[in-house]
Design a protein around this motif. Structure first.
Motif, PDB file in Angstrom:
ATOM      1  N   SER A   6       0.863  -1.177   0.000  1.00 30.48           N
ATOM      2  CA  SER A   6       0.000   0.000   0.000  1.00 30.48           C
ATOM      3  C   SER A   6       0.901   1.229   0.000  1.00 30.48           C
ATOM      4  O   SER A   6       2.113   1.120   0.217  1.00 30.48           O
ATOM      5  CB  SER A   6      -0.901  -0.012   1.244  1.00 30.48           C
ATOM      6  OG  SER A   6      -0.115   0.075   2.413  1.00 30.48           O
ATOM      7  N   PRO A   7       0.344   2.412  -0.251  1.00 28.14           N
ATOM      8  CA  PRO A   7       1.201   3.605  -0.365  1.00 28.14           C
ATOM      9  C   PRO A   7       2.070   3.897   0.848  1.00 28.14           C
ATOM     10  O   PRO A   7       3.053   4.610   0.730  1.00 28.14           O
ATOM     11  CB  PRO A   7       0.170   4.717  -0.600  1.00 28.14           C
ATOM     12  CG  PRO A   7      -0.941   4.034  -1.327  1.00 28.14           C
ATOM     13  CD  PRO A   7      -1.040   2.680  -0.677  1.00 28.14           C
ATOM     14  N   ASP A   8       1.738   3.363   2.008  1.00 29.16           N
ATOM     15  CA  ASP A   8       2.550   3.651   3.202  1.00 29.16           C
ATOM     16  C   ASP A   8       3.258   2.413   3.743  1.00 29.16           C
ATOM     17  O   ASP A   8       3.708   2.397   4.890  1.00 29.16           O
ATOM     18  CB  ASP A   8       1.688   4.271   4.302  1.00 29.16           C
ATOM     19  CG  ASP A   8       0.576   3.337   4.769  1.00 29.16           C
ATOM     20  OD1 ASP A   8       0.347   2.295   4.104  1.00 29.16           O
ATOM     21  OD2 ASP A   8      -0.064   3.638   5.797  1.00 29.16           O
ATOM     22  N   SER A   9       3.396   1.363   2.923  1.00 24.47           N
ATOM     23  CA  SER A   9       3.929   0.098   3.440  1.00 24.47           C
ATOM     24  C   SER A   9       5.446   0.011   3.435  1.00 24.47           C
ATOM     25  O   SER A   9       6.022  -0.790   4.182  1.00 24.47           O
ATOM     26  CB  SER A   9       3.343  -1.086   2.664  1.00 24.47           C
ATOM     27  OG  SER A   9       3.633  -0.981   1.282  1.00 24.47           O
ATOM     28  N   ASP A  11       9.419   2.315   2.753  1.00 20.17           N
ATOM     29  CA  ASP A  11      10.098   3.610   2.660  1.00 20.17           C
ATOM     30  C   ASP A  11      11.218   3.630   1.637  1.00 20.17           C
ATOM     31  O   ASP A  11      11.705   4.703   1.269  1.00 20.17           O
ATOM     32  CB  ASP A  11      10.702   3.986   4.022  1.00 20.17           C
ATOM     33  CG  ASP A  11       9.652   4.117   5.105  1.00 20.17           C
ATOM     34  OD1 ASP A  11       8.584   4.690   4.817  1.00 20.17           O
ATOM     35  OD2 ASP A  11       9.894   3.630   6.221  1.00 20.17           O
ATOM     36  N   ARG A 169      10.757  -2.208   6.059  1.00 14.84           N
ATOM     37  CA  ARG A 169      10.358  -0.999   5.318  1.00 14.84           C
ATOM     38  C   ARG A 169      11.039  -0.930   3.943  1.00 14.84           C
ATOM     39  O   ARG A 169      11.003   0.107   3.289  1.00 14.84           O
ATOM     40  CB  ARG A 169      10.701   0.247   6.135  1.00 14.84           C
ATOM     41  CG  ARG A 169      10.055   0.317   7.492  1.00 14.84           C
ATOM     42  CD  ARG A 169       8.538   0.326   7.407  1.00 14.84           C
ATOM     43  NE  ARG A 169       8.038   1.516   6.702  1.00 14.84           N
ATOM     44  CZ  ARG A 169       6.758   1.734   6.400  1.00 14.84           C
ATOM     45  NH1 ARG A 169       5.845   0.823   6.720  1.00 14.84           N
ATOM     46  NH2 ARG A 169       6.392   2.826   5.765  1.00 14.84           N
TER      47      ARG A 169
END
Length: 208
Positions: A6-9, A11, A169
Motif C-alpha cells: 500500500s502507499p505507506d507500506s 520507505d 520498510r
C-alpha cells in the motif's frame, strides 16, 4: 505479493540489476568465446559451472585474471584475457524494456538503491555505459565490494544496515527465486521479477 503493498507500506526500494534494470543474455557470452576458441557455444555452456572461482570473483576474493585463468582450465579453451573480457561483458544487452521511466518516477517519491551479485569487470562495463540510468540509485551495493553475495543472510543484513531503515520498510526486486526467498527470510518485502510489468504493478500498489 503486490496485494500486501500500500502507499505507506515501505520507505525504500531496492533493485537487483541483472534482468531487473539491465537485460542480460548469457548465450552471447558463449557465442563470443566460441568464436575465439573454435568451439560450439553449446559445448562451452555445458562446461560452464558456478563454482568456487565464480563465487570468489563475485565477492572480491580473486581478480579478473584469476577468474579467466580458471575458465581457461574448466572450459578447455586457450583464449586471451582480452577475449574472455570481451565475451564476459557481451552479457549486457541494454536496459530492461520500460524500466527507465519507472525508476525516474519512483525516484521522485522515495529513495532507490541497487544490490547486485557482480564482479569488477562487469561493474566497470555497465557503470560506464548506463551512467544515467544507474544515477537513479543513491547507492549501488556490489557483492564484489561488500564481500557478500545473495542469497546469503549476511549480504542482506549488510545492505539493510547501510541503508539505515528496518528491513520491513524495504521492498526488494529480484529475478531469482532464491534471492527473493533470502530477502524475505531477513525481513524484507520482495517481488519476484519476471518482466518489467512486475515492477510496474508494485509501484502502482504503492500509489506511484
Amino acid at each position: 505479493m503486490t496485494s500486501q503493498l500500500s502507499p505507506d507500506s515501505v520507505d525504500v526500494l531496492l533493485f537487483d540489476i541483472g534482468r531487473v534494470v539491465l537485460d542480460i543474455d548469457f548465450e552471447k557470452v558463449m557465442a563470443h568465446w566460441a568464436q575465439h576458441s573454435g568451439c560450439a557455444p553449446a559445448d562451452l555452456a555445458a562446461r560452464f559451472v558456478v563454482d568456487d572461482s565464480f563465487r570468489h570473483h563475485e565477492i572480491g576474493r580473486i581478480d579478473d585474471a584469476a577468474f579467466f585463468a580458471n575458465l581457461r582450465r574448466t572450459l578447455g579453451i586457450d583464449i586471451t584475457d582480452a577475449q574472455f573480457l570481451e565475451g564476459w561483458n557481451a552479457i549486457f544487452t541494454g536496459e530492461m524494456p520500460g524500466i527507465a521511466p519507472l525508476l525516474a518516477t519512483a525516484a521522485k517519491r522515495m529513495p532507490l538503491y541497487a544490490f547486485s551479485n557482480t564482479n569488477p569487470a562487469h561493474v566497470a562495463h555497465f557503470s560506464a555505459i548506463h551512467t544515467e540510468l544507474l544515477g537513479h540509485f543513491r547507492t549501488v551495493f556490489l557483492s564484489s565490494t561488500i564481500g557478500h553475495r545473495k542469497p546469503d543472510a549476511e549480504a542482506y543484513d549488510h545492505v539493510v544496515k547501510a541503508i539505515g531503515v528496518p528491513a520491513s520498510r524495504i521492498l526488494f526486486f529480484d529475478d531469482l527465486a532464491a534471492n527473493i526467498d533470502g530477502a524475505r527470510a531477513r525481513g524484507l518485502h520482495a517481488i519476484h521479477v519476471t518482466s518489467t510489468d512486475d515492477v510496474a504493478r508494485a509501484l502502482t500498489a504503492l500509489g506511484m
